[in-house]
Design a protein around this motif. Structure first.
Motif, PDB file in Angstrom:
ATOM      1  N   VAL A 193     113.113 -41.691 116.767  1.00 32.99           N
ATOM      2  CA  VAL A 193     113.567 -40.258 116.565  1.00 32.99           C
ATOM      3  C   VAL A 193     115.217 -40.309 116.529  1.00 32.99           C
ATOM      4  O   VAL A 193     115.689 -40.653 117.762  1.00 32.99           O
ATOM      5  CB  VAL A 193     112.784 -39.281 117.381  1.00 32.99           C
ATOM      6  N   PRO A 194     116.076 -39.751 116.180  1.00 34.80           N
ATOM      7  CA  PRO A 194     115.887 -39.111 114.661  1.00 34.80           C
ATOM      8  C   PRO A 194     116.265 -40.111 113.541  1.00 34.80           C
ATOM      9  O   PRO A 194     116.601 -39.419 112.503  1.00 34.80           O
ATOM     10  CB  PRO A 194     116.636 -37.801 114.513  1.00 34.80           C
ATOM     11  N   PHE A 246     104.630 -23.527 108.685  1.00 34.55           N
ATOM     12  CA  PHE A 246     103.609 -23.364 109.657  1.00 34.55           C
ATOM     13  C   PHE A 246     102.881 -22.141 109.305  1.00 34.55           C
ATOM     14  O   PHE A 246     101.766 -22.374 109.462  1.00 34.55           O
ATOM     15  CB  PHE A 246     104.349 -23.226 111.075  1.00 34.55           C
ATOM     16  N   ALA A 270     109.089 -31.638 118.731  1.00 36.96           N
ATOM     17  CA  ALA A 270     109.436 -30.338 119.448  1.00 36.96           C
ATOM     18  C   ALA A 270     108.939 -30.733 121.133  1.00 36.96           C
ATOM     19  O   ALA A 270     109.550 -30.317 122.019  1.00 36.96           O
ATOM     20  CB  ALA A 270     108.258 -29.339 119.135  1.00 36.96           C
ATOM     21  N   SER A 325     103.236 -37.947 119.832  1.00 35.37           N
ATOM     22  CA  SER A 325     104.188 -37.726 120.994  1.00 35.37           C
ATOM     23  C   SER A 325     103.245 -38.056 122.195  1.00 35.37           C
ATOM     24  O   SER A 325     101.816 -38.146 122.119  1.00 35.37           O
ATOM     25  CB  SER A 325     104.856 -36.659 121.283  1.00 35.37           C
ATOM     26  N   ALA A 330     103.186 -34.398 114.315  1.00 30.72           N
ATOM     27  CA  ALA A 330     104.533 -35.208 114.177  1.00 30.72           C
ATOM     28  C   ALA A 330     105.777 -34.601 114.214  1.00 30.72           C
ATOM     29  O   ALA A 330     106.719 -35.066 113.636  1.00 30.72           O
ATOM     30  CB  ALA A 330     104.281 -36.123 112.720  1.00 30.72           C
TER      31      ALA A 330
HETATM   32  P1  NDP Z   1     112.378 -36.753 113.127  1.00 29.41           P
HETATM   33  O1  NDP Z   1     113.748 -36.253 114.200  1.00 29.41           O
HETATM   34  O2  NDP Z   1     112.634 -37.539 112.069  1.00 29.41           O
HETATM   35  O3  NDP Z   1     111.446 -35.530 112.891  1.00 29.41           O
HETATM   36  C1  NDP Z   1     111.342 -34.122 113.893  1.00 29.41           C
HETATM   37  C2  NDP Z   1     110.528 -33.316 113.029  1.00 29.41           C
HETATM   38  O4  NDP Z   1     109.974 -32.511 114.299  1.00 29.41           O
HETATM   39  C3  NDP Z   1     110.905 -32.568 111.881  1.00 29.41           C
HETATM   40  O5  NDP Z   1     109.891 -32.322 111.281  1.00 29.41           O
HETATM   41  C4  NDP Z   1     111.333 -31.413 112.703  1.00 29.41           C
HETATM   42  O6  NDP Z   1     111.448 -29.946 111.758  1.00 29.41           O
HETATM   43  C5  NDP Z   1     110.404 -30.894 113.757  1.00 29.41           C
HETATM   44  N1  NDP Z   1     110.749 -30.288 114.812  1.00 29.41           N
HETATM   45  C6  NDP Z   1     111.648 -30.613 115.801  1.00 29.41           C
HETATM   46  N2  NDP Z   1     111.618 -29.729 116.722  1.00 29.41           N
HETATM   47  C7  NDP Z   1     110.885 -28.795 116.371  1.00 29.41           C
HETATM   48  C8  NDP Z   1     110.448 -27.291 116.876  1.00 29.41           C
HETATM   49  N3  NDP Z   1     110.981 -27.017 118.107  1.00 29.41           N
HETATM   50  N4  NDP Z   1     109.624 -26.551 116.269  1.00 29.41           N
HETATM   51  C9  NDP Z   1     109.117 -27.261 115.208  1.00 29.41           C
HETATM   52  N5  NDP Z   1     109.199 -28.346 114.704  1.00 29.41           N
HETATM   53  C10 NDP Z   1     110.265 -29.012 115.101  1.00 29.41           C
HETATM   54  O7  NDP Z   1     111.417 -37.273 114.378  1.00 29.41           O
HETATM   55  P2  NDP Z   1     110.486 -38.392 113.999  1.00 29.41           P
HETATM   56  O8  NDP Z   1     109.603 -37.976 112.715  1.00 29.41           O
HETATM   57  O9  NDP Z   1     110.869 -39.935 114.044  1.00 29.41           O
HETATM   58  O10 NDP Z   1     109.352 -38.324 115.255  1.00 29.41           O
HETATM   59  C11 NDP Z   1     108.427 -37.238 115.607  1.00 29.41           C
HETATM   60  C12 NDP Z   1     107.792 -37.424 116.922  1.00 29.41           C
HETATM   61  O11 NDP Z   1     106.924 -38.380 116.766  1.00 29.41           O
HETATM   62  C13 NDP Z   1     108.817 -37.804 117.881  1.00 29.41           C
HETATM   63  O12 NDP Z   1     108.310 -37.017 119.240  1.00 29.41           O
HETATM   64  C14 NDP Z   1     108.513 -39.450 117.943  1.00 29.41           C
HETATM   65  O13 NDP Z   1     108.647 -39.793 119.458  1.00 29.41           O
HETATM   66  C15 NDP Z   1     106.955 -39.334 117.755  1.00 29.41           C
HETATM   67  N6  NDP Z   1     106.542 -40.698 117.224  1.00 29.41           N
HETATM   68  C16 NDP Z   1     105.603 -41.454 117.964  1.00 29.41           C
HETATM   69  C17 NDP Z   1     105.187 -42.491 117.587  1.00 29.41           C
HETATM   70  C18 NDP Z   1     104.190 -43.257 118.433  1.00 29.41           C
HETATM   71  O14 NDP Z   1     103.908 -44.655 117.996  1.00 29.41           O
HETATM   72  N7  NDP Z   1     103.256 -42.702 119.077  1.00 29.41           N
HETATM   73  C19 NDP Z   1     105.817 -43.135 116.287  1.00 29.41           C
HETATM   74  C20 NDP Z   1     106.612 -42.465 115.754  1.00 29.41           C
HETATM   75  C21 NDP Z   1     107.019 -41.184 116.304  1.00 29.41           C
HETATM   76  P3  NDP Z   1     112.523 -29.466 110.895  1.00 29.41           P
HETATM   77  O15 NDP Z   1     112.484 -30.491 109.777  1.00 29.41           O
HETATM   78  O16 NDP Z   1     112.214 -28.476 110.626  1.00 29.41           O
HETATM   79  O17 NDP Z   1     113.932 -29.925 111.563  1.00 29.41           O
END
Ligand code: NDP
Length: 295
Positions: free
Chosen positions: A85-86, A197, A215, A239, A212
Motif C-alpha cells: 500500500v499504496p 458504501f 482504513a 489487514s 480491502a
Molecule cells: P490502496 O492504497 O491501493 O487502496 C486503499 C483503499 O482503501 C482504497 O479503496 C481507499 O478508498 C480505501 N480507504 C482508505 N482509507 C479509507 C477510509 N478511511 N475509509 C474508507 N475507505 C478507505 O491499498 P491496497 O489496496 O494496496 O491495500 C489495502 C489494504 O489491504 C491495506 O491495509 C493492506 O495492508 C492490506 N493488504 C493485505 C494483504 C495481505 O496479504 N493480508 C495483501 C494486500 C493488501 P478510496 O479509493 O476512496 O481512496
C-alpha cells in the motif's frame, strides 16, 4: 608499528567480509506506510526453513520517490521487491514486463530484477485463494461476495475470485468511481458490479465480505454497510494485527458467522513471491503456526 604483511592480510580479510556481505541477496517490501508489515519475519522464517541466505528489509518510500527508490535498490544488489500500500497500481506502470495476472490486475506486488529489467507479478490473488480455500475451507462457487475497497489489493484479487465462479461479486468503495473503473476492467471475467458504501443493497445477504480498504491502518472504521452482514456471512479482513483489527471487531459486533484477519493471505502470497525469487516453495503451515496466528 604493525607488520605490513599482517596489515595487508587484515585488509584482505576485511575486504572479504565486505564482499561477503554484498553477495547476500537483498529483498524487501516497499510501502507508505510500511512499519506495520510483518513480511520481514515471514521471509526470514522461509529462508531458515529452505536454507536460503537472503536479507529482507522494510523500505518506507513516498509515492513521488518510488521510481528512484526501486532503481537504487536494484543498483545496490537488490534481487526482488514486494510492493505494498499504496504503490501496487503505480508499479504496474513502472515495470518493463509483467505476468498475465499482474497485467490483468493492473497491479504489481512482486518485482523480480532480471538484469536491468523490472519484471512485475501479482501473488495477492493466489495468496487469498489459498487461505480461503485450503486453510479456511471457504467455498466460493455460487457465493455472493462483497469487496470493500478498490485499491491495489482489490485489483489483485478480483480476477482470481471471479475464476472461482461466484454467483456475484460487488465492489463497494468510498470513491464509487474507482470501483466502477474496476468493473469496466473485470466485467468480461464474471458477474461484477460497483457502488459506494451507502448504496450496498440491504436486500442482498453476502456469503463473504472482504475488507480491502486501508482504513484500519489509520485506526479508522468507515461506515461499512451493516445490512450486508448476516449470521451466515464470513468476513475476511485483508489487514491484520496482533489484536483484532477495526473491521474484524465491526464484523463480530454485527453478528458475522466468522471474522478472520489476513495473516493467512500474507503468508501465502509471501510464499508465492519467495518461490518466484528463489525457485523453492516454502511450506506455509509451520510458518503460520510459528507466528502463532489465531485468525
Ligand atoms: P490502496 O492504497 O491501493 O487502496 C486503499 C483503499 O482503501 C482504497 O479503496 C481507499 O478508498 C480505501 N480507504 C482508505 N482509507 C479509507 C477510509 N478511511 N475509509 C474508507 N475507505 C478507505 O491499498 P491496497 O489496496 O494496496 O491495500 C489495502 C489494504 O489491504 C491495506 O491495509 C493492506 O495492508 C492490506 N493488504 C493485505 C494483504 C495481505 O496479504 N493480508 C495483501 C494486500 C493488501 P478510496 O479509493 O476512496 O481512496
Amino acid at each position: 608499528m604493525c607488520d605490513p604483511v599482517i596489515l595487508f592480510n587484515r585488509r584482505r580479510e576485511l575486504a572479504g567480509a565486505v564482499n561477503e556481505k554484498v553477495t547476500i541477496d537483498r529483498y524487501g517490501v516497499m510501502g507508505y506506510p510500511v512499519s506495520h508489515s510483518r513480511s520481514p519475519v515471514i521471509h526470514r522464517l522461509f529462508a531458515l526453513q529452505t536454507g536460503q541466505e537472503i536479507r529482507y528489509e522494510l523500505l518506507q518510500v513516498a509515492p513521488e520517490k518510488l521510481d528512484t527508490a526501486i532503481r537504487q535498490f536494484q543498483r545496490t544488489g537488490g534481487k526482488g521487491l514486494n510492493i505494498t500500500v499504496p504503490h501496487k497500481h503505480a508499479v504496474a506502470k513502472l515495470v518493463d514486463q509483467s505476468s498475465e495476472r499482474a497485467s490483468t490486475a493492473g497491479a504489481v506486488n512482486t518485482i523480480i530484477f532480471r538484469g536491468s529489467e523490472l519484471y512485475g507479478d501479482n501473488t495477492d490473488g493466489i495468496g487469498l485463494l489459498r487461505d480461503l480455500n485450503v486453510n479456511l475451507g471457504v467455498n466460493l462457487e455460487y457465493a455472493n461476495i462483497l469487496i470493500l475497497g478498490a485499491g491495489g489489493a482489490t485489483r489483485g484479487i478480483v480476477g482470481p475470485l471471479l475464476e472461482m465462479q461466484p454467483a456475484s461479486l460487488r465492489i463497494a468503495n468510498r470513491t464509487p468511481e474507482k470501483a466502477q473503473k474496476l468493473v469496466d476492467r473485470f466485467e468480461s471475467l464474471g458477474p461484477v458490479t460497483a457502488c459506494g458504501f451507502d448504496d450496498v443493497p440491504a436486500s442482498e445477504p453476502y456469503d463473504l465480505i472482504i475488507n480491502a480498504t486501508s482504513a484500519g491502518l489509520h485506526g479508522g472504521t468507515p461506515p461499512y454497510p451493516e445490512a450486508a452482514v448476516t449470521e451466515n456471512t464470513f468476513c475476511y479482513d485483508l489487514s491484520y494485527g496482533l489484536s483484532p483489527t477495526p473491521f474484524s471487531t465491526w464484523a463480530r459486533d454485527h453478528g458475522a458467522a466468522k471474522s478472520v484477519m489476513g495473516w493467512g493471505m500474507l503468508v501465502e502470497q509471501a510464499a508465492e513471491s519467495f518461490h518466484l525469487w528463489r525457485g523453492v516453495r516454502p511450506d506455509t503451515a509451520p510458518v503460520l503456526k510459528q507466528m502463532n496466528i489465531n485468525a
